[in-house]
Scaffold this motif. Structure first.
Motif, mmCIF file in Angstrom:
data_model
loop_
_atom_site.group_PDB
_atom_site.id
_atom_site.type_symbol
_atom_site.label_atom_id
_atom_site.label_comp_id
_atom_site.label_asym_id
_atom_site.label_seq_id
_atom_site.Cartn_x
_atom_site.Cartn_y
_atom_site.Cartn_z
ATOM 1 N N ALA A 12 40.624 -3.065 54.564
ATOM 2 C CA ALA A 12 41.550 -3.182 53.432
ATOM 3 C C ALA A 12 40.860 -3.803 52.218
ATOM 4 N N ARG A 13 40.048 -4.815 52.456
ATOM 5 C CA ARG A 13 39.339 -5.455 51.346
ATOM 6 C C ARG A 13 38.280 -4.515 50.756
ATOM 7 N N SER A 14 37.670 -3.696 51.600
ATOM 8 C CA SER A 14 36.708 -2.719 51.103
ATOM 9 C C SER A 14 37.402 -1.716 50.182
ATOM 10 N N ALA A 15 38.572 -1.247 50.592
ATOM 11 C CA ALA A 15 39.352 -0.343 49.743
ATOM 12 C C ALA A 15 39.795 -1.043 48.469
ATOM 13 N N GLY A 16 40.151 -2.315 48.593
ATOM 14 C CA GLY A 16 40.571 -3.087 47.432
ATOM 15 C C GLY A 16 39.487 -3.180 46.368
ATOM 16 N N LYS A 17 38.240 -3.284 46.807
ATOM 17 C CA LYS A 17 37.129 -3.334 45.851
ATOM 18 C C LYS A 17 37.009 -2.021 45.089
ATOM 19 N N VAL A 18 37.190 -0.904 45.799
ATOM 20 C CA VAL A 18 37.152 0.407 45.153
ATOM 21 C C VAL A 18 38.250 0.495 44.090
ATOM 22 N N ILE A 19 39.440 0.065 44.456
ATOM 23 C CA ILE A 19 40.587 0.151 43.553
ATOM 24 C C ILE A 19 40.396 -0.752 42.337
ATOM 25 N N MET A 20 39.963 -1.976 42.580
ATOM 26 C CA MET A 20 39.808 -2.916 41.467
ATOM 27 C C MET A 20 38.719 -2.470 40.494
ATOM 28 N N HIS A 21 37.659 -1.904 41.027
ATOM 29 C CA HIS A 21 36.610 -1.383 40.148
ATOM 30 C C HIS A 21 37.168 -0.282 39.251
ATOM 31 N N ALA A 22 38.019 0.555 39.824
ATOM 32 C CA ALA A 22 38.595 1.673 39.072
ATOM 33 C C ALA A 22 39.582 1.207 38.012
ATOM 34 N N THR A 23 40.241 0.074 38.221
ATOM 35 C CA THR A 23 41.200 -0.409 37.215
ATOM 36 C C THR A 23 40.506 -0.753 35.897
ATOM 37 N N GLU A 24 39.196 -0.971 35.952
ATOM 38 C CA GLU A 24 38.451 -1.325 34.749
ATOM 39 C C GLU A 24 38.110 -0.097 33.907
ATOM 40 N N GLN A 25 38.309 1.086 34.478
ATOM 41 C CA GLN A 25 37.987 2.323 33.754
ATOM 42 C C GLN A 25 38.989 3.420 34.138
ATOM 43 N N LEU A 26 40.259 3.124 33.896
ATOM 44 C CA LEU A 26 41.323 4.057 34.264
ATOM 45 C C LEU A 26 41.199 5.396 33.555
ATOM 46 N N ASP A 27 40.600 5.403 32.384
ATOM 47 C CA ASP A 27 40.472 6.649 31.637
ATOM 48 C C ASP A 27 39.546 7.643 32.334
ATOM 49 N N VAL A 29 39.567 8.023 35.714
ATOM 50 C CA VAL A 29 40.171 8.392 37.005
ATOM 51 C C VAL A 29 40.766 9.794 36.912
ATOM 52 N N GLU A 30 40.403 10.656 37.846
ATOM 53 C CA GLU A 30 40.924 12.021 37.884
ATOM 54 C C GLU A 30 42.239 12.041 38.665
ATOM 55 N N VAL A 31 43.244 12.681 38.088
ATOM 56 C CA VAL A 31 44.573 12.735 38.691
ATOM 57 C C VAL A 31 44.945 14.183 38.967
ATOM 58 N N GLN A 32 45.479 14.426 40.168
ATOM 59 C CA GLN A 32 45.965 15.756 40.535
ATOM 60 C C GLN A 32 47.369 15.638 41.097
ATOM 61 N N GLN A 33 48.129 16.723 41.021
ATOM 62 C CA GLN A 33 49.468 16.755 41.602
ATOM 63 C C GLN A 33 49.400 17.505 42.927
ATOM 64 N N LYS A 34 49.748 16.805 44.005
ATOM 65 C CA LYS A 34 49.675 17.435 45.327
ATOM 66 C C LYS A 34 51.041 17.903 45.815
ATOM 67 N N GLY A 35 52.081 17.575 45.082
ATOM 68 C CA GLY A 35 53.434 17.994 45.431
ATOM 69 C C GLY A 35 54.372 17.594 44.308
ATOM 70 N N THR A 36 55.656 17.888 44.490
ATOM 71 C CA THR A 36 56.638 17.541 43.465
ATOM 72 C C THR A 36 56.678 16.033 43.252
ATOM 73 N N ASN A 37 56.377 15.607 42.028
ATOM 74 C CA ASN A 37 56.375 14.177 41.691
ATOM 75 C C ASN A 37 55.484 13.364 42.623
ATOM 76 N N LEU A 39 51.510 12.350 43.142
ATOM 77 C CA LEU A 39 50.194 12.374 42.527
ATOM 78 C C LEU A 39 49.127 11.788 43.453
ATOM 79 N N VAL A 40 47.912 12.247 43.281
ATOM 80 C CA VAL A 40 46.769 11.702 44.003
ATOM 81 C C VAL A 40 45.616 11.566 43.026
ATOM 82 N N THR A 41 44.819 10.538 43.192
ATOM 83 C CA THR A 41 43.667 10.323 42.325
ATOM 84 C C THR A 41 42.383 10.303 43.140
ATOM 85 N N THR A 42 41.267 10.363 42.431
ATOM 86 C CA THR A 42 39.981 10.204 43.102
ATOM 87 C C THR A 42 39.879 8.833 43.752
ATOM 88 N N VAL A 43 40.609 7.864 43.214
ATOM 89 C CA VAL A 43 40.562 6.512 43.768
ATOM 90 C C VAL A 43 41.268 6.456 45.127
#
Length: 267
Positions: A12-27, A29-37, A39-43
């Motif tokens: 969980a902490r390893s995943a948290g590091k990935v997420i926190m790093h990404a919060t510094e450069q949200l612009d 982050v690639e976003v895709q729609q996998k179903g109605t409403n 969303l999934v991101t590269t993060v």
């Protein structure tokens, strides 16, 4: 600490590091729609892979049921890890600092270990079956509310199943009349963890998935709460319709729901 819980925390902490790093450069982050409403991101994917990597290194023969990757590893293993790498993806995308990593271990179909990690606040909620629930290593309990009076109840809007809107709003209205207030924060995993920590008195939502609730369910139970479906039964894993809190609060919530339930929500 149980060694498998220790591995879950590390993952969980390893995943948290990935997420926190990404919060510094949200612009970026690639976003895709996998179903109605939905969303999934590269993060989401990167955080999930970080979790799998840590667990596989320790337990290469275990299986996985992941939100993004589906079923992986040894599907016949008695050990199955239920993973939601980023619960609250919409919050994350919008820069709203409220999301979590959720990891549960099921052994022969029973959840034995649970971790919900809030990387923004560095808050760790953990449980081992039969050994209680902890928040940052301190024992937690659900609240002692005797009914809905004065309570704060969390919920999630049925944004993926909007055909339940009218029923949902009718239940919300009746419940709101008796509570002090209601909350909708955008992460079911954190809502469940906050019930277990005594921050919220209860929680209910329509149409959740196993990876949304597997860890939080054990947290609540080990903190002295109960988990039911909308009829007070045990069908919440299949239906995704969940009600949690201490026994008296859940009873009061169910009484508000009962007059409005459709056959589909009564399963």
């Amino acid at each position: 600490m149980h060694p498998m819980l220790n591995i879950a925390i590390r993952a969980a902490r390893s995943a948290g590091k990935v997420i926190m790093h990404a919060t510094e450069q949200l612009d970026k982050v690639e976003v895709q729609q996998k179903g109605t409403n939905d969303l999934v991101t590269t993060v989401d994917n990167d955080a999930e892979q970080a979790i799998i990597e840590v667990i596989k290194k320790a337990y290469p023969d275990h299986g996985f049921i992941c939100e993004e990757s589906g079923e992986l590893g040894n599907r016949s293993s008695e050990y199955q890890w239920i993973v939601d790498p980023l619960d609250g993806t919409t919050n994350f995308i919008k820069g709203i600092p409220h999301f979590a990593v959720s990891i549960a271990l099921q052994v022969n179909g029973k959840t034995e270990q649970a971790v919900v990690f809030d990387p923004i606040r560095d808050e760790l909620f953990t449980a081992t079956r039969g050994q209680g629930c902890q928040f940052n290593s301190y024992r937690t309990r659900v609240t002692k509310a005797k009914d809905l009076k004065g309570t704060v109840i969390a919920t999630g809007f049925p944004f993926k199943v909007k055909h339940y809107k009218e029923t949902y709003l009718a239940i919300f209205s009746d419940m709101f009349d008796d509570t002090a207030d209601m909350r909708r924060a955008g992460s079911a995993a954190l809502d469940l963890a906050h019930v277990a920590a005594g921050r919220l008195d209860g929680f209910w939502e329509i149409g959740l998935k196993p990876w949304d609730t597997a860890a939080g369910e054990l947290l609540v139970k080990e903190a002295g709460g109960i988990v039911t479906d909308f009829t007070g039964g045990h069908g919440y894993v299949a239906s995704g319709n969940i009600v949690v809190g201490n026994p008296k609060v859940v009873k009061a919530m169910l009484s508000k729901m009962r007059p409005h339930l459709t056959p589909a929500l009564s399963r």
